[in-house]
Design a protein around this motif. Structure first.
Motif, PDB file in Angstrom:
ATOM      1  N   ILE A  28      47.760  54.735   2.571  1.00 49.88           N
ATOM      2  CA  ILE A  28      46.877  55.864   2.875  1.00 49.88           C
ATOM      3  C   ILE A  28      47.574  56.864   3.797  1.00 49.88           C
ATOM      4  CG2 ILE A  28      44.715  56.517   3.999  1.00 49.88           C
ATOM      5  CD1 ILE A  28      43.589  53.800   3.072  1.00 49.88           C
ATOM      6  N   LYS A  29      48.291  56.339   4.798  1.00 40.91           N
ATOM      7  CA  LYS A  29      49.003  57.214   5.733  1.00 40.91           C
ATOM      8  C   LYS A  29      50.055  58.037   5.015  1.00 40.91           C
ATOM      9  CE  LYS A  29      51.803  57.130   9.939  1.00 40.91           C
ATOM     10  NZ  LYS A  29      52.447  56.273  10.969  1.00 40.91           N
ATOM     11  N   ARG A  30      50.800  57.408   4.089  1.00 37.99           N
ATOM     12  CA  ARG A  30      51.847  58.118   3.364  1.00 37.99           C
ATOM     13  C   ARG A  30      51.246  59.196   2.475  1.00 37.99           C
ATOM     14  NH1 ARG A  30      55.372  54.131   0.204  1.00 37.99           N
ATOM     15  NH2 ARG A  30      55.716  53.452   2.366  1.00 37.99           N
ATOM     16  N   ALA A  31      50.104  58.890   1.807  1.00 39.76           N
ATOM     17  CA  ALA A  31      49.453  59.878   0.965  1.00 39.76           C
ATOM     18  C   ALA A  31      48.940  61.051   1.779  1.00 39.76           C
ATOM     19  CB  ALA A  31      48.283  59.213   0.203  1.00 39.76           C
ATOM     20  N   TRP A  32      48.416  60.767   2.969  1.00 40.95           N
ATOM     21  CA  TRP A  32      47.901  61.836   3.835  1.00 40.95           C
ATOM     22  C   TRP A  32      49.037  62.715   4.307  1.00 40.95           C
ATOM     23  CZ3 TRP A  32      48.660  63.059   8.994  1.00 40.95           C
ATOM     24  CH2 TRP A  32      47.802  64.031   9.538  1.00 40.95           C
ATOM     25  N   GLU A  33      50.188  62.102   4.657  1.00 39.53           N
ATOM     26  CA  GLU A  33      51.325  62.886   5.138  1.00 39.53           C
ATOM     27  C   GLU A  33      51.883  63.784   4.057  1.00 39.53           C
ATOM     28  OE1 GLU A  33      53.961  59.861   6.480  1.00 39.53           O
ATOM     29  OE2 GLU A  33      53.079  59.711   8.496  1.00 39.53           O
ATOM     30  N   GLU A  34      51.856  63.317   2.806  1.00 39.62           N
ATOM     31  CA  GLU A  34      52.376  64.119   1.697  1.00 39.62           C
ATOM     32  C   GLU A  34      51.477  65.330   1.437  1.00 39.62           C
ATOM     33  OE1 GLU A  34      52.746  61.479  -1.552  1.00 39.62           O
ATOM     34  OE2 GLU A  34      54.602  60.528  -0.830  1.00 39.62           O
TER      35      GLU A  34
END
Length: 234
Positions: free
Chosen positions: A226-232
């Motif tokens: 989820i964190k990686r998707a939000w950062e992208e």
């Protein structure tokens, strides 16, 4: 079947294989006699036969073509395994090079073709090739029960993969027809023929086993996704 260290191996051969005698040219005769015993009694000692081939490498004046082909034919009966390839790599390259005045290169080529077919489970093609040239009969004549040994290995492999198989297919794989095939199936293999189908008893190899696949997924793994998707997106 243990073709690497068979129980039939006598103590004097074990001493040759495991000691300094493996480098003694005088051991060649003992190992050749032992190979002859293997051929006559339907077992294989691949370790001893490779030792013999290594002695041939060191003592080319003692090489006998028929011994080399017998070693390779015995290795054929151990399929599927690397025994044929291991033996082949111990034969000096100059003996395998095409030579119109030598018979050994052609013999090795013929045996290599049979090995490729057995290793590739091309059993029907194997029997057709075996019957296609009288040279094959000459190459296998010293090995008692050669065809029976091959059929036994095929039957073992079939029993590992099947619970039932069509009789016509099995006949092609065994190189047998009619009553001969049914006799092998019932008496040698111990299977049952029901119409055009061969029933093979359950064994640990052909029995269906239930498998469970578990995936351990924890909250931390989800949080990283989820964190990686939000950062992208940011």
């Amino acid at each position: 079947m243990d073709s690497e260290d068979p129980q039939e191996r006598p103590d004097d051969v074990s001493n040759i294989i495991n000691g300094l005698e493996r480098y003694n040219p005088e051991a060649v005769g003992n190992l050749e006699d032992y190979l002859r015993h293997q051929c006559e009694n339907r077992y294989t000692d691949s370790n001893a036969n490779r030792t013999l081939l290594k002695l041939y490498q060191l003592n080319p004046d003692r090489i006998k073509d028929e011994v080399i082909t017998n070693v390779l034919v015995k290795a054929l009966t151990c399929f599927p395994s690397p025994q044929f390839a291991l033996a082949l790599h111990l034969i000096p390259p100059n003996l395998m090079a095409p030579n119109p005045r030598a018979e050994l290169p052609e013999a090795i080529s013929k045996l290599r073709e049979l090995n490729n077919q057995l290793q590739g489970a091309q059993y029907a093609r194997f029997w057709a090739t075996l019957d296609s040239d009288d040279l094959y009969a000459d190459l296998t004549t010293d090995i008692d029960g050669f065809e029976d040994l091959i059929r036994g290995r095929i039957a073992t492999l079939v029993s590992h993969a099947y619970r039932e198989i069509e009789l016509p297919v099995l006949e092609q794989w065994l190189g047998l027809e009619g009553q001969a095939a049914q006799k092998f199936v019932s008496e040698t293999a111990g299977w049952k023929v029901e119409g055009a189908t061969v029933k093979i008893p359950r064994n640990p190899e052909n029995e269906a086993k239930k498998s469970e696949v578990r995936e351990d997924v924890n909250v931390e793994m989800f949080s990283r996704v989820i964190k990686r998707a939000w950062e992208e997106t940011v």
